[in-house]
Design a protein around this motif. Sequence first.
Motif, PDB file in Angstrom:
ATOM      1  N   GLU A 105     -13.988  14.260   0.438  1.00 36.43           N
ATOM      2  CA  GLU A 105     -12.676  14.231  -0.201  1.00 36.43           C
ATOM      3  C   GLU A 105     -11.735  13.271   0.532  1.00 36.43           C
ATOM      4  O   GLU A 105     -10.930  12.580  -0.095  1.00 36.43           O
ATOM      5  N   LEU A 106     -11.843  13.227   1.864  1.00 35.91           N
ATOM      6  CA  LEU A 106     -11.030  12.270   2.601  1.00 35.91           C
ATOM      7  C   LEU A 106     -11.360  10.845   2.185  1.00 35.91           C
ATOM      8  O   LEU A 106     -10.465  10.011   1.982  1.00 35.91           O
ATOM      9  N   HIS A 107     -12.644  10.579   2.063  1.00 40.59           N
ATOM     10  CA  HIS A 107     -13.045   9.217   1.700  1.00 40.59           C
ATOM     11  C   HIS A 107     -12.642   8.887   0.280  1.00 40.59           C
ATOM     12  O   HIS A 107     -12.127   7.802  -0.009  1.00 40.59           O
ATOM     13  N   ASP A 108     -12.865   9.851  -0.654  1.00 45.06           N
ATOM     14  CA  ASP A 108     -12.639   9.562  -2.067  1.00 45.06           C
ATOM     15  C   ASP A 108     -11.156   9.472  -2.416  1.00 45.06           C
ATOM     16  O   ASP A 108     -10.761   8.688  -3.266  1.00 45.06           O
ATOM     17  N   VAL A 109     -10.352  10.303  -1.772  1.00 45.83           N
ATOM     18  CA  VAL A 109      -8.942  10.378  -2.166  1.00 45.83           C
ATOM     19  C   VAL A 109      -8.065   9.560  -1.213  1.00 45.83           C
ATOM     20  O   VAL A 109      -7.402   8.598  -1.611  1.00 45.83           O
ATOM     21  N   VAL A 110      -8.063   9.932   0.061  1.00 45.28           N
ATOM     22  CA  VAL A 110      -7.147   9.299   1.002  1.00 45.28           C
ATOM     23  C   VAL A 110      -7.510   7.830   1.209  1.00 45.28           C
ATOM     24  O   VAL A 110      -6.652   6.942   1.172  1.00 45.28           O
ATOM     25  N   ALA A 111      -8.814   7.566   1.438  1.00 42.03           N
ATOM     26  CA  ALA A 111      -9.214   6.172   1.658  1.00 42.03           C
ATOM     27  C   ALA A 111      -8.913   5.316   0.437  1.00 42.03           C
ATOM     28  O   ALA A 111      -8.560   4.135   0.561  1.00 42.03           O
ATOM     29  N   HIS A 112      -9.033   5.883  -0.749  1.00 39.32           N
ATOM     30  CA  HIS A 112      -8.727   5.138  -1.979  1.00 39.32           C
ATOM     31  C   HIS A 112      -7.272   4.688  -1.991  1.00 39.32           C
ATOM     32  O   HIS A 112      -6.960   3.517  -2.256  1.00 39.32           O
ATOM     33  N   HIS A 113      -6.370   5.602  -1.659  1.00 38.45           N
ATOM     34  CA  HIS A 113      -4.953   5.268  -1.729  1.00 38.45           C
ATOM     35  C   HIS A 113      -4.541   4.338  -0.582  1.00 38.45           C
ATOM     36  O   HIS A 113      -3.700   3.446  -0.779  1.00 38.45           O
ATOM     37  N   ILE A 114      -5.113   4.539   0.599  1.00 40.71           N
ATOM     38  CA  ILE A 114      -4.789   3.633   1.705  1.00 40.71           C
ATOM     39  C   ILE A 114      -5.280   2.224   1.387  1.00 40.71           C
ATOM     40  O   ILE A 114      -4.603   1.221   1.687  1.00 40.71           O
ATOM     41  N   SER A 115      -6.456   2.131   0.772  1.00 35.22           N
ATOM     42  CA  SER A 115      -6.959   0.821   0.366  1.00 35.22           C
ATOM     43  C   SER A 115      -6.019   0.165  -0.630  1.00 35.22           C
ATOM     44  O   SER A 115      -5.764  -1.046  -0.569  1.00 35.22           O
ATOM     45  N   MET A 116      -5.472   0.966  -1.551  1.00 31.26           N
ATOM     46  CA  MET A 116      -4.519   0.413  -2.526  1.00 31.26           C
ATOM     47  C   MET A 116      -3.259  -0.088  -1.832  1.00 31.26           C
ATOM     48  O   MET A 116      -2.686  -1.126  -2.205  1.00 31.26           O
ATOM     49  N   ILE A 117      -2.805   0.620  -0.795  1.00 26.07           N
ATOM     50  CA  ILE A 117      -1.610   0.171  -0.055  1.00 26.07           C
ATOM     51  C   ILE A 117      -1.873  -1.200   0.564  1.00 26.07           C
ATOM     52  O   ILE A 117      -1.037  -2.113   0.490  1.00 26.07           O
ATOM     53  N   ILE A 144       2.300  -4.035   7.099  1.00 27.33           N
ATOM     54  CA  ILE A 144       1.885  -2.871   6.296  1.00 27.33           C
ATOM     55  C   ILE A 144       0.395  -2.951   5.987  1.00 27.33           C
ATOM     56  O   ILE A 144      -0.346  -1.965   6.100  1.00 27.33           O
ATOM     57  N   GLY A 145      -0.053  -4.166   5.581  1.00 26.77           N
ATOM     58  CA  GLY A 145      -1.480  -4.325   5.287  1.00 26.77           C
ATOM     59  C   GLY A 145      -2.346  -4.079   6.505  1.00 26.77           C
ATOM     60  O   GLY A 145      -3.389  -3.421   6.427  1.00 26.77           O
ATOM     61  N   ASP A 146      -1.894  -4.624   7.670  1.00 28.06           N
ATOM     62  CA  ASP A 146      -2.667  -4.413   8.895  1.00 28.06           C
ATOM     63  C   ASP A 146      -2.700  -2.930   9.276  1.00 28.06           C
ATOM     64  O   ASP A 146      -3.737  -2.409   9.716  1.00 28.06           O
ATOM     65  N   THR A 147      -1.565  -2.258   9.111  1.00 28.65           N
ATOM     66  CA  THR A 147      -1.528  -0.827   9.432  1.00 28.65           C
ATOM     67  C   THR A 147      -2.456  -0.032   8.518  1.00 28.65           C
ATOM     68  O   THR A 147      -3.180   0.872   8.964  1.00 28.65           O
ATOM     69  N   ALA A 148      -2.459  -0.366   7.229  1.00 31.90           N
ATOM     70  CA  ALA A 148      -3.330   0.345   6.289  1.00 31.90           C
ATOM     71  C   ALA A 148      -4.804   0.111   6.633  1.00 31.90           C
ATOM     72  O   ALA A 148      -5.620   1.038   6.603  1.00 31.90           O
ATOM     73  N   VAL A 163      -4.077  -3.473  -0.380  1.00 36.07           N
ATOM     74  CA  VAL A 163      -4.212  -4.493  -1.420  1.00 36.07           C
ATOM     75  C   VAL A 163      -2.853  -4.850  -2.002  1.00 36.07           C
ATOM     76  O   VAL A 163      -2.515  -6.035  -2.207  1.00 36.07           O
ATOM     77  N   GLN A 164      -2.004  -3.840  -2.276  1.00 40.72           N
ATOM     78  CA  GLN A 164      -0.689  -4.105  -2.857  1.00 40.72           C
ATOM     79  C   GLN A 164       0.199  -4.877  -1.888  1.00 40.72           C
ATOM     80  O   GLN A 164       0.951  -5.793  -2.287  1.00 40.72           O
ATOM     81  N   ALA A 165       0.142  -4.539  -0.601  1.00 38.80           N
ATOM     82  CA  ALA A 165       0.953  -5.273   0.382  1.00 38.80           C
ATOM     83  C   ALA A 165       0.518  -6.727   0.453  1.00 38.80           C
ATOM     84  O   ALA A 165       1.357  -7.650   0.507  1.00 38.80           O
ATOM     85  N   GLU A 166      -0.805  -6.965   0.461  1.00 40.10           N
ATOM     86  CA  GLU A 166      -1.300  -8.336   0.524  1.00 40.10           C
ATOM     87  C   GLU A 166      -0.949  -9.102  -0.755  1.00 40.10           C
ATOM     88  O   GLU A 166      -0.554 -10.277  -0.707  1.00 40.10           O
ATOM     89  N   THR A 167      -1.077  -8.414  -1.916  1.00 45.05           N
ATOM     90  CA  THR A 167      -0.748  -9.072  -3.182  1.00 45.05           C
ATOM     91  C   THR A 167       0.738  -9.436  -3.248  1.00 45.05           C
ATOM     92  O   THR A 167       1.114 -10.535  -3.676  1.00 45.05           O
ATOM     93  N   ALA A 168       1.594  -8.493  -2.828  1.00 46.45           N
ATOM     94  CA  ALA A 168       3.035  -8.757  -2.851  1.00 46.45           C
ATOM     95  C   ALA A 168       3.398  -9.906  -1.919  1.00 46.45           C
ATOM     96  O   ALA A 168       4.260 -10.750  -2.230  1.00 46.45           O
ATOM     97  N   ARG A 169       2.752  -9.975  -0.767  1.00 52.78           N
ATOM     98  CA  ARG A 169       3.073 -11.045   0.190  1.00 52.78           C
ATOM     99  C   ARG A 169       2.699 -12.424  -0.347  1.00 52.78           C
ATOM    100  O   ARG A 169       3.381 -13.417  -0.104  1.00 52.78           O
ATOM    101  N   GLY A 201      10.334 -10.489   5.359  1.00 50.92           N
ATOM    102  CA  GLY A 201       9.663  -9.612   4.397  1.00 50.92           C
ATOM    103  C   GLY A 201       8.165  -9.835   4.392  1.00 50.92           C
ATOM    104  O   GLY A 201       7.375  -8.879   4.318  1.00 50.92           O
ATOM    105  N   ALA A 202       7.750 -11.126   4.448  1.00 54.92           N
ATOM    106  CA  ALA A 202       6.316 -11.411   4.481  1.00 54.92           C
ATOM    107  C   ALA A 202       5.673 -10.826   5.735  1.00 54.92           C
ATOM    108  O   ALA A 202       4.554 -10.299   5.705  1.00 54.92           O
ATOM    109  N   THR A 203       6.407 -10.908   6.863  1.00 55.51           N
ATOM    110  CA  THR A 203       5.871 -10.351   8.114  1.00 55.51           C
ATOM    111  C   THR A 203       5.695  -8.842   8.008  1.00 55.51           C
ATOM    112  O   THR A 203       4.690  -8.272   8.455  1.00 55.51           O
ATOM    113  N   ARG A 204       6.678  -8.182   7.381  1.00 58.03           N
ATOM    114  CA  ARG A 204       6.583  -6.725   7.258  1.00 58.03           C
ATOM    115  C   ARG A 204       5.462  -6.318   6.298  1.00 58.03           C
ATOM    116  O   ARG A 204       4.762  -5.327   6.543  1.00 58.03           O
TER     117      ARG A 204
END
Length: 389
Positions: free
Chosen positions: A188-200, A225-229, A202-208, A218-221
Amino acid sequence: MSALGRAGLVAASRRAALAAPVTLAVLALSEVLLRRADLGSGLAALLLLALASTLPLALVLGSKGPARNATAVAISASCVLSLVPFGMLTLGGIVAQLVCLYVLGRAGATALGGLFVLPYVVIALAGHEEPTRIAAVLVATLASAAAATGIAHHVRSTALAHSVTEQAFADTLLEHAARGERARIARELHDVVAHHISMIAVQAETARLTTPGLPAEGATRLLAIGDTARGALTEMRRLLGVLREDAHTGVQRRPQPGLGQLMELVDESRDAAGSRTRLIVSGPVGTLDPGVEVTAYRIVQEALTNARRHAPGAAVDVELRYGEADLAVRVRDNGPGRSAAHDSGHGLLGMRERAATVGGTLHTGPAPGGGFLVEARLPVAPADEGAPA
């Protein structure tokens, strides 16, 4: 206990098993010789019977099974022959027979122990002389007590062994339950939590990369965020490795997001990755067993996560094909295909395990024409038929 200590204990028990019969034999011979004036011509026979009713006790104490039982019968017969024809039963012979009855009772040979008491009951009831009848009653009473003591010890040891076995069985069940729970938590950790962290990530990298006029801060932050995720994903994989260690048992299925929420998952993936993701459904759509639905949902969820991670920007097709006997789930991307990164985590293993829990199969590998393909076949039945009565 060390091997040397066990060897010393075995040697001591052997010496005791030999010393006791010899001591009883000497005692019996001495008693016969002290009464030789009253025995007359029966002295030689009684000396032989004294030895036959005591020395074989060493074999009773040192053997098991038929040999032990036959020797105990010989000792009892020698004691009876000493009592009936000659009217004399040595103290050493009585002790040896009581030891035999105790040993037989402790070994569980209760019927044989009862047969040893029967001759003395017959002698006590028959028309023998008064001293012979009194000796027979005394021996029968003591023999019954010795046999009962041995039987009580046998029952106690058997109950203790059963208790130990039941405790070991209970501990095994508890261990299996704990391992299954660890596997469920890891999944459940892998399926749920890892899924959402992966989305964070991807979204941070896409937004940058896609936000026009984004300030450098903003780009640095967003990069942070992507590195932290990604760092959180790495730490989570380490935690999953601990949880999944020796926890390969099946997991309990319970109702979770099913195929009714699959479109939301596809939209979420499309928005996060910024790529084209399609859902294709064919066949007569129906309500399936909740276990099959959650398994299909989780397989698609993991496949989409892998596609975003290993083939960013690639188009993904999610196909559900409803059949009479099974549900076919296919997730295909047009990325670079299989790489070593696909096998570095628990995603593919988790999908195979999920498919196996409902009796299905899962295949992964390069797709025809390029890209990566995840294909599962899950046996299905209508929810009202598949539910237990």
